[in-house]
Scaffold this active site. Structure first.
Site, PDB file in Angstrom:
ATOM      1  N   PRO A 137       0.843  -1.204   0.000  1.00 62.00           N
ATOM      2  CA  PRO A 137       0.000   0.000   0.000  1.00 62.00           C
ATOM      3  C   PRO A 137       0.879   1.255   0.000  1.00 62.00           C
ATOM      4  O   PRO A 137       1.979   1.234   0.544  1.00 62.00           O
ATOM      5  CB  PRO A 137      -0.770  -0.099   1.318  1.00 62.00           C
ATOM      6  CG  PRO A 137      -0.588  -1.486   1.816  1.00 62.00           C
ATOM      7  CD  PRO A 137       0.651  -2.036   1.187  1.00 62.00           C
ATOM      8  N   GLY A 138       0.402   2.306  -0.623  1.00 62.59           N
ATOM      9  CA  GLY A 138       1.151   3.576  -0.605  1.00 62.59           C
ATOM     10  C   GLY A 138       1.501   4.016  -2.019  1.00 62.59           C
ATOM     11  O   GLY A 138       1.037   3.444  -2.999  1.00 62.59           O
ATOM     12  N   THR A 139       2.341   5.049  -2.081  1.00 57.70           N
ATOM     13  CA  THR A 139       2.733   5.611  -3.374  1.00 57.70           C
ATOM     14  C   THR A 139       3.788   4.709  -4.004  1.00 57.70           C
ATOM     15  O   THR A 139       4.763   4.342  -3.352  1.00 57.70           O
ATOM     16  CB  THR A 139       3.390   7.010  -3.153  1.00 57.70           C
ATOM     17  OG1 THR A 139       2.573   7.724  -2.240  1.00 57.70           O
ATOM     18  CG2 THR A 139       3.566   7.769  -4.440  1.00 57.70           C
ATOM     19  N   LYS A 140       3.609   4.366  -5.266  1.00 59.93           N
ATOM     20  CA  LYS A 140       4.604   3.503  -5.920  1.00 59.93           C
ATOM     21  C   LYS A 140       5.934   4.223  -6.032  1.00 59.93           C
ATOM     22  O   LYS A 140       5.975   5.437  -6.258  1.00 59.93           O
ATOM     23  CB  LYS A 140       4.108   3.128  -7.317  1.00 59.93           C
ATOM     24  CG  LYS A 140       3.130   1.976  -7.292  1.00 59.93           C
ATOM     25  CD  LYS A 140       2.943   1.463  -8.704  1.00 59.93           C
ATOM     26  CE  LYS A 140       1.882   0.385  -8.758  1.00 59.93           C
ATOM     27  NZ  LYS A 140       1.584  -0.023 -10.122  1.00 59.93           N
TER      28      LYS A 140
ATOM     29  N   MET B 254       9.736   5.220  -7.623  1.00 63.89           N
ATOM     30  CA  MET B 254      10.307   5.430  -8.962  1.00 63.89           C
ATOM     31  C   MET B 254      11.513   4.514  -9.168  1.00 63.89           C
ATOM     32  O   MET B 254      11.935   4.261 -10.285  1.00 63.89           O
ATOM     33  CB  MET B 254      10.740   6.886  -9.126  1.00 63.89           C
ATOM     34  CG  MET B 254       9.568   7.834  -9.085  1.00 63.89           C
ATOM     35  SD  MET B 254      10.110   9.521  -9.183  1.00 63.89           S
ATOM     36  CE  MET B 254      10.619   9.593 -10.901  1.00 63.89           C
TER      37      MET B 254
ATOM     38  N   ASP C 264      16.474  -1.764   8.774  1.00 60.96           N
ATOM     39  CA  ASP C 264      17.514  -2.662   8.263  1.00 60.96           C
ATOM     40  C   ASP C 264      16.868  -3.510   7.176  1.00 60.96           C
ATOM     41  O   ASP C 264      15.694  -3.851   7.252  1.00 60.96           O
ATOM     42  CB  ASP C 264      18.002  -3.571   9.404  1.00 60.96           C
ATOM     43  CG  ASP C 264      19.263  -4.334   9.022  1.00 60.96           C
ATOM     44  OD1 ASP C 264      19.952  -3.919   8.060  1.00 60.96           O
ATOM     45  OD2 ASP C 264      19.581  -5.333   9.690  1.00 60.96           O
TER      46      ASP C 264
HETATM   47  N1  LIG Z   1       9.205  -0.907   4.952  1.00 64.83           N
HETATM   48  C1  LIG Z   1       8.102  -0.526   4.308  1.00 64.83           C
HETATM   49  N2  LIG Z   1       6.889  -0.699   4.882  1.00 64.83           N
HETATM   50  C2  LIG Z   1       5.749  -0.349   4.237  1.00 64.83           C
HETATM   51  N3  LIG Z   1       5.717   0.187   3.014  1.00 64.83           N
HETATM   52  C3  LIG Z   1       6.889   0.397   2.390  1.00 64.83           C
HETATM   53  C4  LIG Z   1       8.142   0.051   2.993  1.00 64.83           C
HETATM   54  N4  LIG Z   1       9.134   0.349   2.133  1.00 64.83           N
HETATM   55  C5  LIG Z   1       8.515   0.876   1.050  1.00 64.83           C
HETATM   56  N5  LIG Z   1       7.171   0.910   1.182  1.00 64.83           N
HETATM   57  C6  LIG Z   1       6.165   1.398   0.223  1.00 64.83           C
HETATM   58  O1  LIG Z   1       6.718   1.365  -1.087  1.00 64.83           O
HETATM   59  C7  LIG Z   1       6.860   2.695  -1.599  1.00 64.83           C
HETATM   60  C8  LIG Z   1       8.138   2.819  -2.389  1.00 64.83           C
HETATM   61  O2  LIG Z   1       9.251   2.444  -1.562  1.00 64.83           O
HETATM   62  P1  LIG Z   1      10.633   3.235  -1.604  1.00 64.83           P
HETATM   63  O3  LIG Z   1      10.406   4.638  -1.136  1.00 64.83           O
HETATM   64  O4  LIG Z   1      11.642   2.444  -0.871  1.00 64.83           O
HETATM   65  O5  LIG Z   1      10.897   3.158  -3.177  1.00 64.83           O
HETATM   66  P2  LIG Z   1      11.608   4.197  -4.125  1.00 64.83           P
HETATM   67  O6  LIG Z   1      11.418   3.683  -5.484  1.00 64.83           O
HETATM   68  O7  LIG Z   1      13.007   4.374  -3.643  1.00 64.83           O
HETATM   69  O8  LIG Z   1      10.764   5.543  -3.880  1.00 64.83           O
HETATM   70  P3  LIG Z   1      11.094   7.006  -4.470  1.00 64.83           P
HETATM   71  O9  LIG Z   1      10.426   7.085  -5.786  1.00 64.83           O
HETATM   72  O10 LIG Z   1      10.476   7.933  -3.437  1.00 64.83           O
HETATM   73  O11 LIG Z   1      12.599   7.100  -4.503  1.00 64.83           O
HETATM   74  C9  LIG Z   1       6.804   3.606  -0.373  1.00 64.83           C
HETATM   75  O12 LIG Z   1       6.348   4.899  -0.672  1.00 64.83           O
HETATM   76  C10 LIG Z   1       5.819   2.853   0.519  1.00 64.83           C
HETATM   77  O13 LIG Z   1       4.496   3.123   0.140  1.00 64.83           O
END
Ligand SMILES: Nc1ncnc2c1ncn2[C@@H]1O[C@H](COP(=O)(O)OP(=O)(O)OP(=O)(O)O)[C@@H](O)[C@H]1O
Length: 591
Positions: free
Chosen positions: A332-335, A337, A387
């Site tokens: 759940p949450g914002t996908k 990038m 971690d």
């Molecule tokens: N430990 C976690 N617990 C719950 N949800 C998580 C967790 N890690 C990531 N998410 C979900 O997955 C989404 C994307 O994760 P993350 O921010 O690590 O990816 P990203 O591709 O590096 O994001 P960005 O585009 O902001 O750089 C987060 O916004 C959140 O909704």
């Protein structure tokens, strides 16, 4: 120990059998050498503490992480060179495993040695061999009742010398080589804290005992004594952090009795402990009784035995998969990038894969992202960074994948995907604890809860800063809220050391119309950071802004960030207390 023979045919002079024995012995030697170095490193913690060399203490934790892989590579190379291990017949590998089991019968760390065996074999063999005939898919040697020298815990009986003298002895028996500022005062404070916790003065009878784990737990600037008091049916776990003052004298900083407080010390979002253990399985078993909510995987990891933690986690995951039916779905949450993040609703972890092509404005690739995750693993996470366990070649059941998720992996991360009839094999994967993304938390919860997490979000930024971490992307979606309501960062691709950042004030606009434009007039070179700008993208919601400004207005100034950076550059290591400030004796019982 090395002469144990499982198979009488191994006594025969057949050269094949000598080869089996020699390979198994080489594997054992590789592991024993690793564990000897691991223990030496853990033993050095005492000297670093005694001399107050906390930079060395940090370096010890960081460097120790690499030991395991180095020994695995060395051992695999040795097996390839001396025994052509990459072209051995299957039957030989099965026999090596059996012979190796024989070598472990009286071993003190059989579970770790089995994991080491697996790591070396997995480096040499193809993934299709990763099953119980060739590697230890399940443990083969029991870790029950392995004797340790000295025994893993010491017992004290207050009836013999009285409670105060017993507690004083308990402290001095650790021979920490530093005098106490005032041991009598500390024992008195400890008893007052116990009185508060129990609601009465502790009673003791003939069978009342205090047990303490024989090796203390070193981390950062403290050393923790961990054990439990037993009185009839009552068991009270405790963790007692000792610190040293500027003159190098010891004092008891707090007394933690609540299981959740002790659990917090062992949170994966903190640095690993340094503990000298001959029989680590016995430490883990003891600790798990004090903290039933912690898995053995987490405890091994927190004791610096991350590979064992991974092995146990892997077994727990596959056990769970066999006993559940739900499917992997997007978290759940914002996908993201950079990452594809998915979860199994019935299992409290998320799985993260790095995309093959990362679209602008992101300026990272897979190598950089991996380096950032490694930086976090090696850094003191000060309770504010999750971690993550890193895995390669994880074969998950295909039927458990939601088609939309699978399609996304095929499209965005094809290089790490391999598909067979019944398996989805992910060549590289991070796994970390699932939290509630802070942006979702703020959308869905009540005002009081929101106020509490926003205050904690600011605290997280402060603590990360003084630990030399600038998160890069501070948006709420990059932070999660733990079960205990703590705010923890999890998006590492833009992370930087504070000391590499250039904190600047926003210069005045060259002409008034610039101020109204959506383009910035200041440069935005890599590593330039403009704290005055943070409010614009973080604090759109008036209620959130109000709370943030009430507690953390200084985080929007260059002064805060520059000051934190200057202190790090001057070599200060700040104090991080993995327990509430209100628990500290200096605050609770000022003289
Ligand atoms: N430990 C976690 N617990 C719950 N949800 C998580 C967790 N890690 C990531 N998410 C979900 O997955 C989404 C994307 O994760 P993350 O921010 O690590 O990816 P990203 O591709 O590096 O994001 P960005 O585009 O902001 O750089 C987060 O916004 C959140 O909704």
């Amino acid at each position: 120990m090395n002469s144990v023979k499982l198979d009488s045919s191994l006594d025969s002079p057949n050269p094949d059998h000598w080869e089996v024995a020699a390979i198994a012995l080489a594997l054992q030697e590789g592991f024993d050498w690793h564990y000897r170095l691991f223990r030496e490193s853990s033993r050095k913690a005492k000297a670093h503490f005694v001399y107050g060399d906390f930079h060395a203490q940090r370096a010890e934790v960081r460097d120790r992480i690499a030991f395991y892989d180095l020994r695995v590579i060395e051992t695999a190379d040795r097996l390839k060179q001396d025994f052509n291990a990459d072209s051995l017949p299957d039957a030989t590998w099965s026999k090596v495993k059996l012979y190796f089991i024989g070598l472990l019968i009286n071993h003190k760390q059989p579970e770790l040695a089995e994991t080491f065996f697996n790591s070396v074999c997995c480096r040499i063999l193809h993934r299709t061999y990763f099953h119980n005939d060739f590697i230890f898919y399940r443990p083969a040697v029991s870790t029950e009742y392995i004797e340790s020298e000295p025994p893993i815990y010491r017992s004290y009986y207050p009836i013999q010398t009285g409670l105060n003298a017993t507690l004083a002895n308990m402290f001095t028996d650790f021979n920490l080589e530093l005098p106490f500022v005032d041991l009598e005062r500390d024992v008195h404070r400890l008893l007052r804290a116990l009185h508060k916790f129990l609601g009465r003065w502790p009673e003791f009878a003939l069978n009342t005992q205090i047990q303490v784990l024989a090796s203390p737990f070193y981390r950062n600037k403290a050393v923790y004594i961990i054990g439990k008091a037993i009185h009839e049916d009552l068991e009270i776990p405790f963790a007692l952090p000792l610190c040293r003052d500027a003159e190098g004298k010891l004092f008891l900083d707090a007394a933690l009795f609540e299981p959740w407080q002790i659990s917090h010390l062992f949170s994966l979002s903190r640095a690993y402990f340094l503990v000298d253990m001959e029989v680590p399985s016995a430490y883990v078993r003891y600790l798990q009784k004090l903290m039933p909510d912690k898995s053995r995987a987490e405890l091994y990891t927190m004791l610096g035995l991350g590979k064992q933690g991974k092995t146990m986690f892997y077994r727990e995951l596959f056990h769970h998969l066999r006993h559940s039916t739900d499917s992997f779905v997007f978290a759940p949450g914002t996908k993201g990038m950079v990452m594809i993040v998915f979860t199994l609703p019935s299992f409290p972890f998320v799985f993260k894969i790095i995309k093959d092509v990362i679209a602008p404005p992101k300026e990272v690739d897979r190598t950089i992202v991996k380096a950032k995750y490694l930086l976090v693993k090696q850094h003191d996470r000060v309770g504010r960074m999750a971690d993550s366990l890193e895995f390669s070649d994880v074969a998950l059941p295909r039927e458990r994948f939601n088609e939309e998720l699978l399609e996304e992996i095929r499209k965005l991360a094809p290089s790490i995907l391999e598909e067979s009839e019944d398996k989805i094999i992910l060549r590289h994967l991070y796994i970390e604890r699932r939290m509630i993304p802070l942006n979702i938390f703020i959308e869905k919860r009540h005002d009081e809860e929101i106020a509490s997490v926003i205050e904690d979000y600011g605290n997280a930024l402060r603590e990360l800063a003084i630990a030399n971490i600038f998160p890069g992307d501070m948006l709420f979606k990059n932070f999660g809220v733990t079960r205990e309501g703590r705010v923890v960062f999890y998006d590492y691709d833009e992370i930087e050391y504070m000391t590499d950042c250039d904190f600047r004030r926003i210069p005045p606009p060259p002409a008034p119309e610039f101020e109204m434009s959506s383009d910035t007039w200041f440069s935005g070179n890599p590593n330039e950071v403009y704290p005055e700008e943070f409010g614009t993208f973080l604090l759109g919601r008036p209620d959130v802004k109000k709370i943030f400004m009430q507690h953390h207005a200084d985080l929007l100034t260059v002064r805060f960030w520059q000051h934190a950076k200057d202190r790090i550059k001057q070599g200060f290591i700040e104090d991080f207390y993995p327990y509430p400030q209100t628990e500290r004796f200096a605050k609770r019982y000022p003289d």
